[in-house]
Scaffold this motif. Structure first.
Motif, PDB file in Angstrom:
ATOM      1  N   GLN A 135      10.726 104.657  21.737  1.00 29.44           N
ATOM      2  CA  GLN A 135      10.696 103.290  21.200  1.00 29.44           C
ATOM      3  C   GLN A 135      11.171 103.251  19.754  1.00 29.44           C
ATOM      4  O   GLN A 135      12.075 102.508  19.418  1.00 29.44           O
ATOM      5  N   TYR A 136      10.529 104.057  18.925  1.00 30.41           N
ATOM      6  CA  TYR A 136      10.800 103.950  17.483  1.00 30.41           C
ATOM      7  C   TYR A 136      11.953 104.862  17.037  1.00 30.41           C
ATOM      8  O   TYR A 136      12.879 104.407  16.367  1.00 30.41           O
ATOM      9  N   ILE A 191      12.053 100.310  17.616  1.00 27.30           N
ATOM     10  CA  ILE A 191      10.979  99.343  17.918  1.00 27.30           C
ATOM     11  C   ILE A 191       9.697  99.867  17.282  1.00 27.30           C
ATOM     12  O   ILE A 191       9.214 100.944  17.636  1.00 27.30           O
ATOM     13  N   ASN A 199       6.147  99.904  17.077  1.00 25.48           N
ATOM     14  CA  ASN A 199       4.995  99.496  17.886  1.00 25.48           C
ATOM     15  C   ASN A 199       3.749 100.278  17.472  1.00 25.48           C
ATOM     16  O   ASN A 199       3.660 101.482  17.692  1.00 25.48           O
ATOM     17  N   ALA A 210       6.904  89.458  21.079  1.00 26.12           N
ATOM     18  CA  ALA A 210       6.865  90.525  20.057  1.00 26.12           C
ATOM     19  C   ALA A 210       8.223  90.750  19.403  1.00 26.12           C
ATOM     20  O   ALA A 210       8.319  90.896  18.188  1.00 26.12           O
ATOM     21  N   ALA A 239       4.772  95.107  14.817  1.00 20.73           N
ATOM     22  CA  ALA A 239       3.832  96.229  14.886  1.00 20.73           C
ATOM     23  C   ALA A 239       2.395  95.724  14.876  1.00 20.73           C
ATOM     24  O   ALA A 239       1.555  96.175  15.665  1.00 20.73           O
ATOM     25  N   MET A 242       1.478  93.923  18.176  1.00 15.36           N
ATOM     26  CA  MET A 242       1.172  94.858  19.261  1.00 15.36           C
ATOM     27  C   MET A 242      -0.211  95.483  19.058  1.00 15.36           C
ATOM     28  O   MET A 242      -0.941  95.714  20.019  1.00 15.36           O
ATOM     29  N   MET A 295      11.139  98.902  26.005  1.00 16.13           N
ATOM     30  CA  MET A 295       9.683  98.696  25.931  1.00 16.13           C
ATOM     31  C   MET A 295       9.053  98.820  27.306  1.00 16.13           C
ATOM     32  O   MET A 295       8.022  99.486  27.481  1.00 16.13           O
ATOM     33  N   SER A 310      -3.126 105.614  18.921  1.00 15.07           N
ATOM     34  CA  SER A 310      -1.968 105.006  18.271  1.00 15.07           C
ATOM     35  C   SER A 310      -1.647 105.759  16.983  1.00 15.07           C
ATOM     36  O   SER A 310      -0.514 106.184  16.774  1.00 15.07           O
TER      37      SER A 310
END
Lengths: 300, 352
Positions: B31-32, B37, B39, B120, B129, B132, B225, B257
């Motif tokens: 994702q990142y 992204i 998140n 989002a 961020a 989420m 995502m 997380s």
């Protein structure tokens, strides 16, 4: 359907406190363009000062100045850390992650403190509510008067600083454009340090008043952060007064929705109250990405 | 001999823990690191996957074996004893239930990723961020307060789909987790090396440029995502199965997380080797803390558990100050492009 007075009181008190918290969060965001992930935890650490003061036999309001100082110092240190990393060329996402350092550290310290207090003061403070230690004037709980007065005074003070003082003008310049403010000779470092110090204090005060009406545990910061963020999104991501409005709207709708659902489906639904705020925020994002303040501006 | 056995068990436990966290960090990197992204609500699909494993397989088994008159949540322990007796002699049903659970978890989380992507991705990266994070915390509240899903605050016991292996049931589960981790690594590796992987990186570098050349950035981000949420859901299932119990309260932002984020930051984003190293370093640290607890706990007036976030904070601070690019910084990618003389392809370096 008649709304009980306890629900109305909760709605009004949470409106004042949430608005204050949302305003602080937005102010920090506008000045540095870095959302402070530690904001909720930083604010609610102060609740432990309030409970300590009550355990020691004093009024919970004695904790307010201490909470202001603690919140201010934590916020100031966080600002210094972010500024240090920013000066080394770290992008916004890295800076945002750096706020996690404070979130984690304060969360750990909060839990350690909650475990140490029973040893030294012989009182369990894992989860607590200090309603019984509050005062009343003609049947009106003290927290209602204090939260309303504190919010009104701080907003008024803030408005005066922003519009009537040189420092406020410098602050507005930094909010509009950091680099342009530097070009115009504004001491941005001083402005930002003082802003973050002040905002941290506001968060500390809100956090210290919160347990006088609501339940607080070490997760309160994380749970409340949902409502704070929702208030900022609903009000407008870059508008201080929008966030104040957002705070009121979220607190009112959260309480009203919870009350309505609880009346229909049972009291267990009160536990889900934070969720409604994020759902409202999601809907607002879909329809008005700039929030209410952005919507009002675009209509002018 | 006993000590060797204990050390072996600890090692296996560490490997499984490492495997599960590799699934989380690789998905985060997908994702990142690859798409940009941001998140912070990584535990949204993880918890969703865990809730599926808490809700579905037991009820499915009850339905198959016609267990009636018992409530799955309140009579959970009696039901588990009953189901263990049946599933011990029925490998086919056990595997079938496992497959259905994995498919449902993947689908639910895939949909969750796709649907949440709509609001989002309309937000700026930093606010996304936070959004989420709030969504994940909301699901945690739902999980904690709703008894019917997975026992609410008390949690629920999950069944082991390898009970039919008898005393080797746990090893079967470990093989499953390690196998899935390897498969997920391979899938991510293939995608990241494909043209789609390069497209993801181009979006990360400059979404506007990608849009200008006709790419539907929002749709691609939503797909990324959705896929990574699906995989994270599988990770949540593995985590739930490994623990043997699902308690929504335990799925916190710190563990599910912030830990993966720290692993990514320490290792270095945008490359899988960095992710592995970062995960390994932190898993080792955590295992040392868990296993060192009996030694250090008597000297502390509070639970040693609370030193974990404190150490995490210190480690994050040190990494951000001393080595913000991580242990293994991202290397420039190589692309094949036609040369000026004709159709032959030549390798060119592209800045990361």
């Amino acid at each position: 359907m008649i709304i009980p007075s306890a629900v109305i009181l909760s709605m009004v008190i949470s409106s004042f406190l949430l608005s204050l918290l949302a305003m602080g969060f937005t102010l920090q965001y506008i000045t540095m363009s870095v959302p402070n992930l530690a904001y909720g935890t930083m604010a609610f650490f102060s609740a432990y000062i309030t409970v300590t003061v009550v355990v020691l036999g004093y009024s919970p309001y004695v904790a307010v100045p201490f909470a202001f100082v603690l919140g201010s110092i934590a916020s100031f240190l966080l600002y210094k850390f972010i500024a240090f990393l920013r000066d080394r060329g770290m992008p916004v996402i890295g800076l945002m992650l750096s706020t996690l350092v404070f979130d984690l550290a304060i969360y750990a310290l909060m839990n350690i403190y909650a475990e140490l207090i029973p040893h030294y003061l012989h009182a369990y403070i894992g989860a607590f509510n200090l309603m019984e230690s509050d005062f009343e004037i003609a049947g009106i709980p003290g927290i209602l008067i204090v939260s309303a007065a504190t919010t009104s005074m701080l907003v008024l003070l803030f408005q005066l600083i922003l519009t009537k003082t040189k420092f406020g003008i410098a602050m507005r310049a930094v909010m509009e454009s950091h680099s342009l403010a530097i070009v115009h000779g504004v001491n941005t470092e001083l402005v930002l340090s003082v802003s973050w110090f002040f905002v941290g204090g506001i968060a500390g005060i809100s956090g210290s008043l919160y347990p006088i009406w609501f339940y607080v545990d070490p997760w309160a910061g994380a749970t409340m952060f949902i409502s704070i963020f929702a208030a900022c999104v609903v009000g407008g991501l870059r508008s201080i007064y929008g966030s104040l409005l957002g705070g009121f709207l979220i607190a009112v709708s959260q309480n009203l929705i919870s009350f309505t659902l609880a009346s229909v489906f049972g009291p267990a639904l009160w536990a889900y109250s934070s969720i409604w705020s994020i759902l409202i925020a999601a809907l607002v994002v879909l329809k008005m990405p700039e929030g209410i303040s952005g919507f009002i501006t675009s209509r002018k | 001999m006993v000590e060797i056995g204990l050390a072996f068990n600890l090692l296996l436990e560490g490997i499984v823990f490492f495997g599960i966290y590799v699934i989380f960090t690789l998905s985060l990197n997908f994702q990142y690191g690859y798409t940009g992204i941001f998140n912070l609500g990584l535990y949204l699909p993880i918890l969703a996957g865990a809730l599926v494993v808490g809700y579905l397989p037991g009820r499915l088994a009850m339905m198959i074996y016609g267990v009636k008159g018992l409530d799955y949540v309140t009579d959970n322990s009696s039901i588990m004893v009953l189901l263990k007796g049946r599933l011990q002699n029925d490998p086919l049903t056990s595997i079938g239930i496992l497959i259905v659970t994995l498919i449902v978890a993947f689908t639910v989380c895939w949909l969750l990723g796709y649907v949440t992507g709509y609001p989002a991705l309309k937000l700026p990266a930093d606010y996304m961020a936070l959004f989420m994070l709030c969504l994940a915390e909301s699901l945690r509240i739902i999980g904690m307060q709703t008894m019917e899903i997975a026992g609410g605050p008390f949690g629920i016991t999950t069944l082991n789909p390898f009970w039919w292996l008898g005393s080797l049931a746990y090893f079967g589960l470990m093989a499953l987790i390690i196998g899935f981790t390897a498969m997920i690594c391979l899938v991510y590796y293939v995608i990241c090396r494909s043209p789609f992987g390069r497209l993801m990186k181009s979006i990360r570098e400059n979404g506007l440029t990608a849009e200008c050349v006709g790419k539907d950035v929002a749709s691609i981000k939503r797909k990324v995502m959705a896929l990574s949420f699906g995989v994270l859901g599988i990770g949540g299932v593995m985590h739930g199965l490994n623990l043997g119990v699902v308690i929504a309260y335990g799925y916190t932002r710190v563990d599910f997380s912030y830990w993966p984020w720290l692993m990514l930051v320490v290792g270095g984003s945008g490359n899988n080797l960095g992710v592995f190293l970062g995960t390994l370093a932190l898993v080792l640290m955590r295992q040392i803390m868990i296993n060192g607890k009996p030694i250090f706990q008597p000297f502390l007036p509070f639970d040693m558990l609370w030193l974990e976030p404190l150490l995490l904070a210190i480690m994050l601070m040190v990494t951000l100050v001393l080595r913000p690019q991580g242990i293994v910084p991202e290397k420039p990618s190589h692309v094949k492009a036609p040369n000026s003389e004709g159709g032959n392809l030549q390798s060119q370096k592209q800045p990361a």
